[in-house]
Design an enzyme around this catalytic site. Structure first.
Site, PDB file in Angstrom:
ATOM      1  N   GLN A  76      28.646 -18.975  12.181  1.00 45.39           N
ATOM      2  CA  GLN A  76      28.832 -17.692  11.506  1.00 45.39           C
ATOM      3  C   GLN A  76      29.484 -16.650  12.418  1.00 45.39           C
ATOM      4  O   GLN A  76      29.515 -16.795  13.638  1.00 45.39           O
ATOM      5  CB  GLN A  76      27.482 -17.156  11.033  1.00 45.39           C
ATOM      6  CG  GLN A  76      26.877 -17.907   9.863  1.00 45.39           C
ATOM      7  CD  GLN A  76      25.608 -17.224   9.377  1.00 45.39           C
ATOM      8  OE1 GLN A  76      24.520 -17.741   9.547  1.00 45.39           O
ATOM      9  NE2 GLN A  76      25.754 -16.055   8.773  1.00 45.39           N
ATOM     10  N   HIS A  77      30.004 -15.606  11.784  1.00 48.70           N
ATOM     11  CA  HIS A  77      30.424 -14.344  12.416  1.00 48.70           C
ATOM     12  C   HIS A  77      31.757 -14.378  13.144  1.00 48.70           C
ATOM     13  O   HIS A  77      32.318 -13.313  13.424  1.00 48.70           O
ATOM     14  CB  HIS A  77      29.376 -13.851  13.425  1.00 48.70           C
ATOM     15  CG  HIS A  77      28.012 -13.631  12.879  1.00 48.70           C
ATOM     16  ND1 HIS A  77      27.758 -12.868  11.763  1.00 48.70           N
ATOM     17  CD2 HIS A  77      26.805 -14.093  13.306  1.00 48.70           C
ATOM     18  CE1 HIS A  77      26.449 -12.856  11.528  1.00 48.70           C
ATOM     19  NE2 HIS A  77      25.856 -13.594  12.440  1.00 48.70           N
ATOM     20  N   ASP A 236      26.660 -21.994   8.927  1.00 50.76           N
ATOM     21  CA  ASP A 236      25.832 -23.113   9.370  1.00 50.76           C
ATOM     22  C   ASP A 236      24.381 -23.001   8.920  1.00 50.76           C
ATOM     23  O   ASP A 236      23.765 -23.994   8.500  1.00 50.76           O
ATOM     24  CB  ASP A 236      25.926 -23.298  10.884  1.00 50.76           C
ATOM     25  CG  ASP A 236      25.691 -22.012  11.686  1.00 50.76           C
ATOM     26  OD1 ASP A 236      25.367 -20.959  11.091  1.00 50.76           O
ATOM     27  OD2 ASP A 236      25.841 -22.074  12.919  1.00 50.76           O
TER      28      ASP A 236
END
Length: 478
Positions: A76-77, A236
């Site tokens: 992520q991110h 994820d």
């Protein structure tokens, strides 16, 4: 035989699983490493993820003509910025890059934590994509001027496979520019970050379990995957929830490079303290989550100090169970995300001349777990129900010390799933639902998701949790 493929593109590697669509039986798998990163600067070239993915599918080529659908889960991110030709204008800044801490603080000060939580379900931290974008605005304006598309790591891989720019609500909820409660973007956030023009650069948001295209990338078509349906993918943690068949009230403790604690919820959360990220899940609900930057890399570091590997460190730790003078490790080795201390370092308290190697090993495992159990307390304080099963997942779940101490410190059982890679499995679950039209619950039952080994506590170690939180308080106030 009809097959589906699930992809897990993590910080460290790409893993691909091919599973039978009816039973979920694992047919084959492959793994390729990514270049390592070293926080506080943590960046990777998105093309390295693509090469790893193609390499995995190359290993799995004998099975690909039977694969009807693929879904991608990824870290992520991460901030992926592409030009008009779809080429990255700079390396992707990853979730564990903490150089954007000043930008995160400035964003919160401009709008206020309560307003951020109400708008996006979360308060920006250095990890969030909006903070990383603000860093690029402040430091690399040329990259901003050349940017035509903003993507997350899983979006980039789906785009590379299909040519379609699309994301899903689960992964989008970790950007800081998406409202998971209404499933809409918040364009005003880009003005706060200093790049209002990029509000138009975000991908469309798919519906849960919607087919978003077919595999058209020449490299994959040549391998035999051409025409396979591609699902929306997700982050994820959202994929892991699918791979566990997670039900409302179940708690997950994930031990990887970072640590996460999360639960599936039917209602959105908005925690202005910033401890709980109010994420969406990949199935139409919500996945409130607490993340720590420091998990298995802490015990890996301590193992190196003691001249042993992770397995030997676990054996040492178990030798010290029951000792009363185990030192307390506050494991903020690379700064910390929860609590928000990007410049922090770790502390080791309670050392004496009689401290043993085994006690150091146990203190390292307990420090990681106690920080995560504090995250579970934060979920409960935010109104999240976590009275169901507790799963222990991630690479650390293979450790006998982490398994036993998770149960001891909770003074309650934990379940270690039978499947080793719940993120890749969850991506395969999504692919199976997308291509078959089956109900998620039906797939979960057919595949036996959520089954595992139950670990019961052997001692009540909740006093250790209290000692840890006292030490962490001292650390914060020093």
């Amino acid at each position: 035989m009809t097959l589906v493929a699930g992809v897990d593109s993590s910080t460290q590697s790409t893993k691909v699983e091919i599973r039978d669509i009816e039973s979920g039986r694992l047919i084959a798998s492959a793994k390729r490493s990514h270049p390592p990163t070293s926080p506080p600067v943590s960046e990777q070239d998105p093309s390295d993820w693509w090469r790893a993915l193609v390499g995995c599918f190359g290993e799995l080529a004998p099975h690909l003509r039977q694969v009807r659908a693929v879904s991608v889960a990824a870290q992520q991110h991460g901030l992926v910025m592409l030009d008009h030709l779809g080429v990255p204008v700079r390396p992707a800044k990853l979730w564990n890059d903490t150089t954007s801490a000043p930008q995160a603080q400035a964003l919160v000060e401009r709008l206020g934590a309560h307003r951020w939580a109400a708008m996006t379900g979360s308060v920006p931290l250095a990890a969030f994509t909006i903070s990383k974008l603000a860093w690029v605005v402040d430091n690399e304006p040329d990259a901003v001027s050349r940017c035509a598309s903003l993507m997350l790591p899983h979006d980039y891989l789906v785009y590379s496979m299909t040519g379609t720019a699309v994301t899903d609500r689960g992964d989008a909820s970790g950007t800081g520019w998406f409202d998971p409660a209404t499933d809409t973007y918040r364009p005003e956030v880009f003005e706060l970050a200093g790049c209002p023009q990029l509000a138009q650069a975000v991908p469309s948001v798919s519906r849960p379990f919607e087919a978003v295209g077919e595999v058209t990338a020449p490299e994959l078509v040549e391998l035999g995957l051409g025409g396979a349906v591609v699902g929306p993918g997700t982050g994820d943690n959202m994929a892991a929830a699918l791979g566990l068949g997670l039900e409302a009230g179940d708690l997950v403790i994930s031990l990887g490079t970072s640590g996460t604690v999360y639960a599936r919820s039917g209602t959105a959360t908005a925690d202005p303290s910033g401890l709980v990220a109010g994420f969406a899940d990949a199935a139409g609900g919500f996945l409130p989550l607490v993340c720590t930057l420091n998990a298995t890399k802490v015990t890996d570091s301590v193992a190196t100090w003691l001249g042993v590997d992770a397995a030997a460190l676990a054996e040492l730790a178990l030798e010290a169970v029951g000792d009363t003078e185990v030192p307390v490790l506050v494991p903020y080795f690379d700064g910390e995300r929860t609590p928000n201390l990007p410049a922090a370092t770790g502390s080791l308290l309670g050392l004496g001349t009689s401290t043993t190697r085994a006690q150091l090993a146990l203190g390292a495992h307990d420090g990681v777990l106690c920080g995560l159990l504090g995250g579970a307390d934060a979920l409960r304080a935010a109104g999240v129900t976590i009275e169901g099963r507790c799963y222990l997942v991630g690479g650390g779940a293979r450790s006998q010390a982490y398994r036993r101490r998770a149960a001891d410190l909770r003074n309650d059982s934990v379940v270690v799933p039978h499947q080793d890679e719940v993120v890749a499995t969850g991506a395969a679950v999504q692919a199976a639902v997308v291509v078959s039209g089956s109900d998620l619950g039906d797939v979960a039952r057919r595949w036996g998701l959520g089954s595992g080994t139950t670990v019961e506590p052997t001692v009540d170690a909740t006093a250790t949790v209290h000692r840890y939180h006292q030490a962490a308080g001292l650390h914060l106030n020093r």
